[in-house]
Design an enzyme around this catalytic site. Structure first.
Site, PDB file in Angstrom:
ATOM      1  N   CYS A  15       0.812  -1.221   0.000  1.00 51.07           N
ATOM      2  CA  CYS A  15       0.000   0.000   0.000  1.00 51.07           C
ATOM      3  C   CYS A  15       0.842   1.266   0.000  1.00 51.07           C
ATOM      4  O   CYS A  15       0.321   2.357  -0.227  1.00 51.07           O
ATOM      5  CB  CYS A  15      -0.952  -0.006   1.192  1.00 51.07           C
ATOM      6  SG  CYS A  15      -2.322  -1.166   1.001  1.00 51.07           S
ATOM      7  N   GLY A 135     -10.908 -12.971 -13.990  1.00 45.92           N
ATOM      8  CA  GLY A 135      -9.982 -11.879 -13.752  1.00 45.92           C
ATOM      9  C   GLY A 135      -9.380 -11.353 -15.031  1.00 45.92           C
ATOM     10  O   GLY A 135      -9.892 -11.583 -16.138  1.00 45.92           O
TER      11      GLY A 135
END
Length: 344
Positions: A15, A135
């Site tokens: 992140c 996906g």
């Protein structure tokens, strides 16, 4: 097992690779606004996922999250990335149902590593009780992985980050400082034991933290990820039009993170968070710089941050003892003061 060191293929990781909140906020605020009576939660309050009303009894919770690797082992990276993406649904009070892979991978690299990344992600989706239903893949010199997740809940079960009540206490379920730990790991400064501990905590689903709220009052909830504990606390405070006081001595954190911060081993995302938070907090007591750095450290697959009445929080912590030693009361919610955030 693949012998590729994934972290050597990327400049930023986890992140910490997110675009800084100040830049992101500036761009999003200039875009057209969508209006739909069935969109119950959008991005106006910087919440974790969107909530769309399907019927009077069902809402869909949708989120997407992916990032470059923060660990070298492909399987572990897949687990962490999946746990991070699934977390947004738990933070909104829902249960994941379907997941779609998002994978970028160098086409000239050993494809065994790509298979192991997907296997790690699948293991966490299965643990969540959801299914992988497809996906999308892209050839890219920098590997990245994550999920687009859809979950469901009853409208009454939805949690947002913007309804904290005066008198609530704040509970955090995972330690902070993992962005700094990952930066140290990339520099090969962590022991094998430290690497395993940080990886295990990042790979832990927030499913259990969410399930322990059953029957208890939770006024607001978010998960602590790239914008740091202070950044996500600020979003909760400003969205709720309250002031949040963080009791810094009570916050669970990696002890080594303070030492690494003192050495200047800090992820780039910490500086983005520092810029974003300027003028948004006040130090009530002296806060050393290394502690302030940890409080602004971008987290990868961090814990839930919950605003709850104190009695409910005590019941919650007793339930959480079965799953983690880290869950703690770390602050309280006050009427709106001169600053959204107080560091005590």
């Amino acid at each position: 097992m693949s012998n590729i060191r994934l972290t050597t293929m990327t400049k930023t990781s986890g992140c910490a690779a997110k675009i800084g909140p100040s830049v992101l906020q500036g761009i999003l605020s200039s875009l057209p606004k969508f209006h739909d009576p069935n969109l119950l939660v959008g991005f106006d309050t910087s919440d974790d996922a969107c909530v769309y009303k399907v019927s009077d009894d069902i809402v869909a919770i949708q989120t997407v999250d992916f990032f470059p690797p923060m660990v070298d082992d492909p399987y572990t990276f897949g687990q962490i990335a999946a746990a991070n993406a699934l977390s947004d649904v738990y933070a909104m009070g829902g249960n994941p149902a379907t997941a779609m892979n998002l994978l970028c991978f160098p086409s000239c690299t050993d494809l065994l590593a790509m298979k192991e990344i997907l296997e790690g992600g699948y293991s966490k989706v299965m643990e969540a009780g959801a299914v992988v239903a497809g996906g999308h893949t892209i050839a890219d010199p920098i590997p990245k992985y994550g999920l687009c997740v859809t979950g469901f809940a009853h409208p009454s079960e939805i949690l947002t980050n913007s309804d904290a009540k005066e008198g609530d206490v704040l509970v955090l379920t995972k330690p902070i400082g993992v962005g700094i730990m990952n930066t140290a790991g990339k520099a090969e400064l962590l022991s094998e034991k430290q690497l395993k501990e940080t990886s295990s905590i990042m790979a832990t689903l927030n499913k259990y933290a969410k399930e322990c709220t059953s029957g208890l009052t939770v006024h607001a909830c978010t998960d602590v990820t790239g914008f740091s504990l202070m950044g996500h606390s600020y979003e909760m405070a400003s969205g709720s039009k309250k002031t949040i006081a963080l009791h810094t001595s009570s916050i669970p954190m990696y002890e080594e993170a303070l030492s690494f911060a003192s050495m200047g081993i800090l992820p780039e995302g910490m500086y983005h968070n520092q810029e974003y938070l300027e003028g948004k907090f006040r130090k009530v007591t002296d806060i050393p710089q290394n502690l302030l750095d940890v409080l602004m450290d971008p987290q990868t697959s961090g814990g839930l941050l919950l605003s709850m009445p104190e009695q409910d929080a005590k019941h919650y912590l007793s339930r959480m003892e079965e799953f983690t030693p880290f869950a703690k009361i770390i602050g309280d919610v006050r009427k709106c003061e001169d600053m959204p955030l107080l560091l005590m």
